[in-house]
Write an enzyme that holds these catalytic residues in place. Sequence first.
Site, PDB file in Angstrom:
ATOM      1  N   GLY A 109      62.646  33.571 -49.396  1.00  0.00           N
ATOM      2  CA  GLY A 109      61.397  32.910 -48.832  1.00  0.00           C
ATOM      3  C   GLY A 109      60.770  34.439 -48.420  1.00  0.00           C
ATOM      4  N   CYS A 110      59.258  33.872 -47.917  1.00  0.00           N
ATOM      5  CA  CYS A 110      58.512  34.586 -46.971  1.00  0.00           C
ATOM      6  C   CYS A 110      58.699  35.327 -45.961  1.00  0.00           C
ATOM      7  CB  CYS A 110      56.910  33.611 -47.739  1.00  0.00           C
ATOM      8  SG  CYS A 110      56.786  33.332 -49.398  1.00  0.00           S
ATOM      9  N   VAL A 111      59.995  35.243 -45.731  1.00  0.00           N
ATOM     10  CA  VAL A 111      60.738  35.956 -44.185  1.00  0.00           C
ATOM     11  C   VAL A 111      60.830  36.920 -44.134  1.00  0.00           C
ATOM     12  CG1 VAL A 111      61.535  33.442 -43.835  1.00  0.00           C
ATOM     13  CG2 VAL A 111      63.148  35.186 -45.001  1.00  0.00           C
TER      14      VAL A 111
ATOM     15  N   ALA B 260      58.706  31.330 -40.184  1.00  0.00           N
ATOM     16  CA  ALA B 260      59.243  32.732 -39.740  1.00  0.00           C
ATOM     17  C   ALA B 260      58.011  33.336 -38.954  1.00  0.00           C
ATOM     18  CB  ALA B 260      59.385  33.403 -40.873  1.00  0.00           C
ATOM     19  N   ILE B 483      54.265  36.228 -46.998  1.00  0.00           N
ATOM     20  CA  ILE B 483      54.032  36.839 -47.549  1.00  0.00           C
ATOM     21  C   ILE B 483      53.524  38.655 -46.605  1.00  0.00           C
ATOM     22  CG2 ILE B 483      54.881  39.037 -50.209  1.00  0.00           C
ATOM     23  CD1 ILE B 483      54.778  36.495 -51.382  1.00  0.00           C
TER      24      ILE B 483
END
Lengths: 111, 543
Positions: A109-111, B260, B483
Amino acid sequence: MAHVEVKGAKYEVDEDGFLVDPDEWNMDIASYFADVEGIAMTEAHWEVVNFLRDYFKQFNIAPMIKILVKEIGKKMGPEKGNTKYLYQLYPGGPAKQACKIAGLPKPTGCV
Amino acid sequence: MAKLPKPEELGKIDYTPPSTGWMDTPVEFKPGYFCNAAKEKNLAGLHMPNARTWSVKDEDWKLPDNWKEIIMEGLRERLEKYRSLRIFMDICVRCGACADKCHFFIGTGDPKNMPVLRAELLRSVYRKEYTTAGKILGKFAGAREMTIDVLKEWWYYFFQCTECRRCSVFCPYGIDQAEITIVGRELLNLLGLNIDWIMGPANACYHKGNHLGIEPHTFKSSIEFFLDDIKTITGIDIEPSFNRKGAEILFVTPSGDVFADPGTYTAMGYLMLFHELGLDYTWSTYASEGGNFGFFTNNELAKKLNAKIYAEAKRLGVKWILGGECGHMWRVLSQYMDTWNGPADFLEVPKSPITGTVFENARSMKMVHITEFTADLMKHNKLKLDPSRNDDVRLTWHDSCNTARGMGLLEEPRYIAKQVCNNFFEMPENTIREKTFCCGSGSGLNASENMDMRLKGGLPRANAVKYVHEKHGVNTVGNVCAIDRATLTTAIDYWSPGVRVSGLHELVANALVMKGEKTRRTNLRFEPLPGVEQVDDDQPEEE
Ligand code: SF4
Ligand code: SF4
């Protein structure tokens, strides 16, 4: 899909060499992954792997690094609760190497 | 993953085109330049066609026998459905204005990464099937048959386009290569030809509510972890709510913010800001993803994944929706959500409960971008700020493709950034705002196995960062995209070390003076604030 064979047992791994089914994990495959990654496992290394497995059991995902850092600090003493210490143990990155040895899937994902 | 070359090596770019014409130059699948194939379980989980185990590296991609029919029928349908596609197929005059505007072309020198040629990969097949000249003259009219090699070439280059739209800004006809790539990927998906870095998150989102597959209790525990850190830094207890019916506002942000780094600091920023305002809002563990990897697959899947935002707003009975810092999330929201899953007439026109401002621009969509919300607060002097706490930050602003080109959000982030940070420097004019350079890893290409390609695509952006780093001592790149926060960190560490990446609300929260806070000694990353000599421990204290 690729397979690896360790002590007569077959394990399915993905294209990055991670274990596909976390339930298949055991000490044999963990030691095999450690060899592949070139890590000589000590008690300190296992401490991290065990935490990762416990966390995964509870939350069904690999933890954020900073959760790992904090928890290791709690368990092993504040002088070890930092990213530097984890990188000493796992020079290729705790997320990648320790998770692989612990048989956890890589987060996407967005990592 | 193969070992990464050194920057000096990867930075060598050969712009000499191959000696053969492009149709006669076969595609070469270079390791480090493409992503892994979508896994069977992820294809099957989303009921995608042709779910099977396959590998890009294999000769046989395990396609159905009638694959060509499926592709040609898919193309026909889309030409009928999207008038824009038909126009884009017909009107390119090959002026070349777009040719050197793509970050992937700049980074690789591969002519097929020129937007005009990327489009030509599809257009040539269109010509053969739909134009008289193409039918009769074939190659002389730029037309060619659909073959398996053409299909593989599509795959390689449509997953080497980040759908950033920079090329369209320079095209005199406004031909939008992103839309051509989107259609190209839709066609590929008819045969189960996605990449796993897209299919995995999309599948997780469909079943668990977000791309990372964070389950409700994990989501909550993550936020609680942040609250703990906030308490350590500010001394303030915050108690946010989850899935609360009757809240005025539903807050939705990309799951990367919750799980994250460095997005997590931005999530701490939201929590602190909303607490300070006393905002009547709720998080949702169901609509726990703002982003939409379905959008990188096909319109139907994007619509399906998007549906939960309005559904949750309705279930909870909120008045309107506030959205966090994300890029492509906003392309989907501001361009599609309303028509796909709306009208959301059960919601009210968003109105800031603090300033009374009615967000007319969101009259129909009912969802407001957090920078619009925060900029409005600042304009009305509703926040007490101490920008000197960010005095060690020398900031530049990276416009994320989707918020900048996709929705024109250019001024709000800058206005906020300048209120909370005393040192602000713009990158060169042709690399910002509408002309901003992509991070090089958008549209689901932020995997690790394609790292060489990501870094090549990230080079133009990183190069502009390096310029302000050397000229003005810039050490931080701000942005409003999850992102970006993940991928720019990688690209900039590689090309321009010494500069880090930060979300905007991380900087806001550092500057925000909160009621009842203790004297702050560190920023949200537990680094000493400027002027604070040292902090006893670089980690949060134990309770
Ligand atoms: S949309 Fe972006 S990545 Fe795609 S061709 Fe245009 S400039 Fe290149
Ligand atoms: S700028 Fe537009 S018209 Fe010119 S070559 Fe590119 S896509 Fe074609």
